[in-house]
Design a protein around this motif. Structure first.
Motif, PDB file in Angstrom:
ATOM      1  N   MET A 145      -3.049   9.494  -4.608  1.00  0.00           N
ATOM      2  CA  MET A 145      -3.299  10.852  -4.136  1.00  0.00           C
ATOM      3  C   MET A 145      -4.416  10.769  -3.102  1.00  0.00           C
ATOM      4  N   LEU A 146      -4.238  11.442  -1.974  1.00  0.00           N
ATOM      5  CA  LEU A 146      -5.274  11.511  -0.945  1.00  0.00           C
ATOM      6  C   LEU A 146      -5.501  12.977  -0.630  1.00  0.00           C
ATOM      7  N   ASN A 147      -6.697  13.470  -0.948  1.00  0.00           N
ATOM      8  CA  ASN A 147      -7.021  14.885  -0.747  1.00  0.00           C
ATOM      9  C   ASN A 147      -5.931  15.782  -1.343  1.00  0.00           C
ATOM     10  N   GLU A 177       3.183   0.948   1.026  1.00  0.00           N
ATOM     11  CA  GLU A 177       4.128  -0.159   0.869  1.00  0.00           C
ATOM     12  C   GLU A 177       3.526  -1.319   0.099  1.00  0.00           C
ATOM     13  N   SER A 178       2.201  -1.458   0.161  1.00  0.00           N
ATOM     14  CA  SER A 178       1.563  -2.582  -0.522  1.00  0.00           C
ATOM     15  C   SER A 178       0.116  -2.235  -0.812  1.00  0.00           C
ATOM     16  N   ALA A 179      -0.480  -3.044  -1.678  1.00  0.00           N
ATOM     17  CA  ALA A 179      -1.899  -2.878  -1.967  1.00  0.00           C
ATOM     18  C   ALA A 179      -2.695  -3.162  -0.700  1.00  0.00           C
ATOM     19  N   MET A 180      -3.796  -2.448  -0.531  1.00  0.00           N
ATOM     20  CA  MET A 180      -4.610  -2.636   0.660  1.00  0.00           C
ATOM     21  C   MET A 180      -6.044  -2.227   0.371  1.00  0.00           C
ATOM     22  N   THR A 181      -6.934  -2.596   1.283  1.00  0.00           N
ATOM     23  CA  THR A 181      -8.327  -2.180   1.163  1.00  0.00           C
ATOM     24  C   THR A 181      -8.483  -0.764   1.710  1.00  0.00           C
ATOM     25  N   ILE A 182      -9.617  -0.167   1.433  1.00  0.00           N
ATOM     26  CA  ILE A 182      -9.914   1.166   1.973  1.00  0.00           C
ATOM     27  C   ILE A 182      -9.871   1.124   3.504  1.00  0.00           C
ATOM     28  N   ASP A 183     -10.478   0.099   4.096  1.00  0.00           N
ATOM     29  CA  ASP A 183     -10.448  -0.032   5.563  1.00  0.00           C
ATOM     30  C   ASP A 183      -9.012  -0.024   6.092  1.00  0.00           C
ATOM     31  N   ASN A 184      -8.128  -0.815   5.461  1.00  0.00           N
ATOM     32  CA  ASN A 184      -6.727  -0.870   5.894  1.00  0.00           C
ATOM     33  C   ASN A 184      -6.062   0.491   5.753  1.00  0.00           C
ATOM     34  N   LEU A 185      -6.326   1.184   4.653  1.00  0.00           N
ATOM     35  CA  LEU A 185      -5.737   2.505   4.427  1.00  0.00           C
ATOM     36  C   LEU A 185      -6.174   3.485   5.512  1.00  0.00           C
ATOM     37  N   LEU A 186      -7.470   3.507   5.814  1.00  0.00           N
ATOM     38  CA  LEU A 186      -7.978   4.448   6.820  1.00  0.00           C
ATOM     39  C   LEU A 186      -7.431   4.122   8.206  1.00  0.00           C
ATOM     40  N   TRP A 199     -15.936  -0.815   1.863  1.00  0.00           N
ATOM     41  CA  TRP A 199     -14.582  -0.420   2.242  1.00  0.00           C
ATOM     42  C   TRP A 199     -13.711  -1.603   2.645  1.00  0.00           C
ATOM     43  N   ALA A 200     -14.306  -2.644   3.200  1.00  0.00           N
ATOM     44  CA  ALA A 200     -13.521  -3.798   3.651  1.00  0.00           C
ATOM     45  C   ALA A 200     -13.028  -4.638   2.478  1.00  0.00           C
ATOM     46  N   THR A 201     -13.636  -4.495   1.301  1.00  0.00           N
ATOM     47  CA  THR A 201     -13.263  -5.325   0.158  1.00  0.00           C
ATOM     48  C   THR A 201     -12.697  -4.536  -1.020  1.00  0.00           C
ATOM     49  N   HIS A 202     -12.987  -3.242  -1.114  1.00  0.00           N
ATOM     50  CA  HIS A 202     -12.507  -2.432  -2.242  1.00  0.00           C
ATOM     51  C   HIS A 202     -11.020  -2.151  -2.069  1.00  0.00           C
TER      52      HIS A 202
END
Length: 70
Positions: free
Chosen positions: A8-10, A17-26, A50-53
């Motif tokens: 859920m985002l906001n 499609e795949s797991a990603m970091t917060i940086d990748n998501l943004l 954000w780059a690692t979470h």
């Protein structure tokens, strides 16, 4: 066939499609402007992490503009 990860985002459901970091998501959401703040499951995640979470299935993410003021 691989299942997409649901988050859920906001308060809007999103499938990734795949797991990603917060940086990748943004980056994928084109939400990389300065001043963003982010909480996952009601816990603020420092921008330095954000780059690692990694975003996980079922995460409830709140993305907002941090506003400095008094």
């Amino acid at each position: 066939m691989k299942n997409n990860m649901k988050i859920m985002l906001n308060d809007q459901p999103i499938e990734l499609e795949s797991a990603m970091t917060i940086d990748n998501l943004l980056q994928q959401l084109q939400q990389t402007q300065q001043g963003n703040a982010l909480a996952i499951n009601q816990t603020i995640i420092p921008q330095s992490d954000w780059a690692t979470h990694r975003v996980k299935e079922g995460d409830d993410i709140l993305l907002f503009q941090a506003i400095a003021g008094g």
